[in-house]
Enzyme design. Sequence first.
Site, PDB file in Angstrom:
ATOM      1  N   CYS A  11      30.896  35.732  71.716  1.00 33.55           N
ATOM      2  CA  CYS A  11      31.921  34.965  72.949  1.00 33.55           C
ATOM      3  C   CYS A  11      30.811  34.853  74.043  1.00 33.55           C
ATOM      4  CB  CYS A  11      32.672  35.945  73.551  1.00 33.55           C
ATOM      5  SG  CYS A  11      31.963  37.538  73.914  1.00 33.55           S
ATOM      6  N   GLU A  44      37.715  41.238  78.609  1.00 30.15           N
ATOM      7  CA  GLU A  44      36.394  40.483  78.097  1.00 30.15           C
ATOM      8  C   GLU A  44      36.999  39.287  77.149  1.00 30.15           C
ATOM      9  OE1 GLU A  44      34.018  38.798  76.171  1.00 30.15           O
ATOM     10  OE2 GLU A  44      33.368  40.949  75.209  1.00 30.15           O
ATOM     11  N   LYS A  80      43.272  50.449  69.156  1.00 31.03           N
ATOM     12  CA  LYS A  80      43.752  49.375  67.883  1.00 31.03           C
ATOM     13  C   LYS A  80      42.732  48.621  67.678  1.00 31.03           C
ATOM     14  CE  LYS A  80      45.550  45.329  67.696  1.00 31.03           C
ATOM     15  NZ  LYS A  80      44.787  44.869  66.485  1.00 31.03           N
ATOM     16  N   GLY A  90      46.742  47.954  63.352  1.00 29.28           N
ATOM     17  CA  GLY A  90      47.804  46.975  63.218  1.00 29.28           C
ATOM     18  C   GLY A  90      47.532  45.601  63.953  1.00 29.28           C
ATOM     19  N   ASP A  91      48.453  44.699  63.908  1.00 28.63           N
ATOM     20  CA  ASP A  91      48.224  43.415  64.243  1.00 28.63           C
ATOM     21  C   ASP A  91      48.635  43.211  65.888  1.00 28.63           C
ATOM     22  OD1 ASP A  91      51.132  43.273  64.091  1.00 28.63           O
ATOM     23  OD2 ASP A  91      50.976  41.976  62.365  1.00 28.63           O
ATOM     24  N   GLY A  92      48.535  42.221  66.470  1.00 26.20           N
ATOM     25  CA  GLY A  92      49.146  42.031  68.180  1.00 26.20           C
ATOM     26  C   GLY A  92      50.411  42.421  68.236  1.00 26.20           C
ATOM     27  N   PRO A  93      51.190  41.395  67.324  1.00 24.12           N
ATOM     28  CA  PRO A  93      52.640  41.474  67.780  1.00 24.12           C
ATOM     29  C   PRO A  93      53.374  43.133  67.519  1.00 24.12           C
ATOM     30  CG  PRO A  93      52.082  39.556  66.509  1.00 24.12           C
ATOM     31  CD  PRO A  93      50.987  40.521  66.402  1.00 24.12           C
ATOM     32  N   GLY A  94      52.649  43.757  66.431  1.00 32.11           N
ATOM     33  CA  GLY A  94      53.315  44.961  66.045  1.00 32.11           C
ATOM     34  C   GLY A  94      52.684  46.090  66.693  1.00 32.11           C
ATOM     35  N   VAL A  95      51.450  45.985  67.122  1.00 31.14           N
ATOM     36  CA  VAL A  95      50.849  47.153  67.740  1.00 31.14           C
ATOM     37  C   VAL A  95      50.665  46.914  69.187  1.00 31.14           C
ATOM     38  CG1 VAL A  95      49.138  49.054  67.746  1.00 31.14           C
ATOM     39  CG2 VAL A  95      50.403  48.532  65.609  1.00 31.14           C
ATOM     40  N   GLY A  96      49.713  45.864  69.155  1.00 26.66           N
ATOM     41  CA  GLY A  96      49.024  45.343  70.553  1.00 26.66           C
ATOM     42  C   GLY A  96      50.076  45.244  71.424  1.00 26.66           C
ATOM     43  N   GLU A 100      36.201  26.592  72.510  1.00 31.89           N
ATOM     44  CA  GLU A 100      35.309  27.869  71.769  1.00 31.89           C
ATOM     45  C   GLU A 100      35.352  27.590  70.151  1.00 31.89           C
ATOM     46  OE1 GLU A 100      34.379  32.221  72.538  1.00 31.89           O
ATOM     47  OE2 GLU A 100      36.525  31.669  72.599  1.00 31.89           O
TER      48      GLU A 100
END
Length: 474
Positions: A281, A247, A172, A203-209, A381
């Site tokens: 990062c 990471e 993803k 996809g996004d985090g809530p939907g696929v992640g 950050e």
Amino acid sequence: MMEKRQFFIDGAWVDPAEARDLEVINPATEKAVAVISLGTAADVDRAVEAAKRAFLSWSETSVQERAALLERTIEIYERRSAEMDEAIRLEMGAPADFTREQQTPAGTGHLQATLEALKSHQFERPSPRGGSVLRHEPIGVCGLITPWNWPINQIAAKVAPALAAGCTMVLKPSEIAPLSGLLFAEILDEAGCPAGVFNLVNGDGPGVGAAMSAHPDIDMMSFTGSTRAGVAVTQSAAPTVKRVALELGGKSPNLIFADADLETAVRFSLESCFSNTGQSCDAPTRLLVENGVYEQVVALAGNIAPETTVGDPAKPGGHIGPVISELQYERIQGHIERGVADGARLVAGGPGKPEGYETGYYVKPTVFAGVTNQMSIARNEIFGPVLVMIPFETEDEAIRMANDTPYGLAAYVQTGDPERAKRVSRKLRAGSVYINGASPDWDVPFGGYKQSGNGREYGEFGLEDFLELKAITG
């Protein structure tokens, strides 16, 4: 506008289970350049099923077969590098020269370093005292989630070692910078990657992640992104006790001692902080300066900082581009305004957009002096071209201040004393320490201490992250 709604699953481009369009915005123009579809748990199930099925045969391939795939991938990747340059420029606003010289070559670097590691890795060896065989085996189906700031760098840093280990995977990429990942899928397909070995679901985090992290048939999650999101991935993965490699964020200290070549050190510090528009990062964003030369270093920073200019990513030159999105722009502005409100002194830059760049998410390269290590701009950050400068009195205080952070991804030391460089480097709690402007190769381990994550990527260290260790005795 490009239409990129399909996913790559089981060796073919397929329509999503449910149409959920999302426009990909060019941060330099604020206009859409492509439209993708956001996937759902149903798309993840389909991709995982293909990966699980392909694992049965891919895990049994020889080192030579996997090396041959990597070699073909490298050849095609280099041939299509101009397309990758353009994809990264459009999706994240990275300037053309920087993309061609830094962003796109990172993919080649990881592929080559992984190929070398694969050819030299000892997958089976006797135990130290004899009597047993120690065997490295692929961990299984891997879920890979990558960020937008170094898109192909992180994709290659995960996909290459997973392939080399004999794993299968579902990737993803970031939904706001997906074009390089989609192009990489085309490259792997052209290279002859077997069906189901590599799968891509946007996809996004809530939907696929979240669906990937919790999926019972995914054996490992490898995630790069914010610490907040890394915690969410770990929590979702916990019930299935899968391996999680992270990471995450950083607020990397950069120590300048009075015996350093000050102009060289300041120039390096600014260039490294502002590179990629501050969206790295491991950027050295906290500049800790020995008090005896603090004001001299502040003056140097004030003179050198304006040499970093912003500009149109489509034009050649050494300028920096916009930040990735309106949301990120507003967050950075909030940090800058908080720094001013807390009493930090502006040496360069400041709130608002650079003159002449009202369109696009451009940020002024900004330097603060008079900062304490407890200020918000020194703790959080910012992920933009913002440098904070903090004085210290002694070496021990510098080390304490450098380590006084929840993060531990990287640290930097500028000194003319080799013994001090060694001594200080050993005491810094960070996964990587860079002395006097040094930079690593692709086979040096990359990863962090504390809330900067766990596990290590790059070269043989990245390969080992995707391997299980079995002992066969008798």
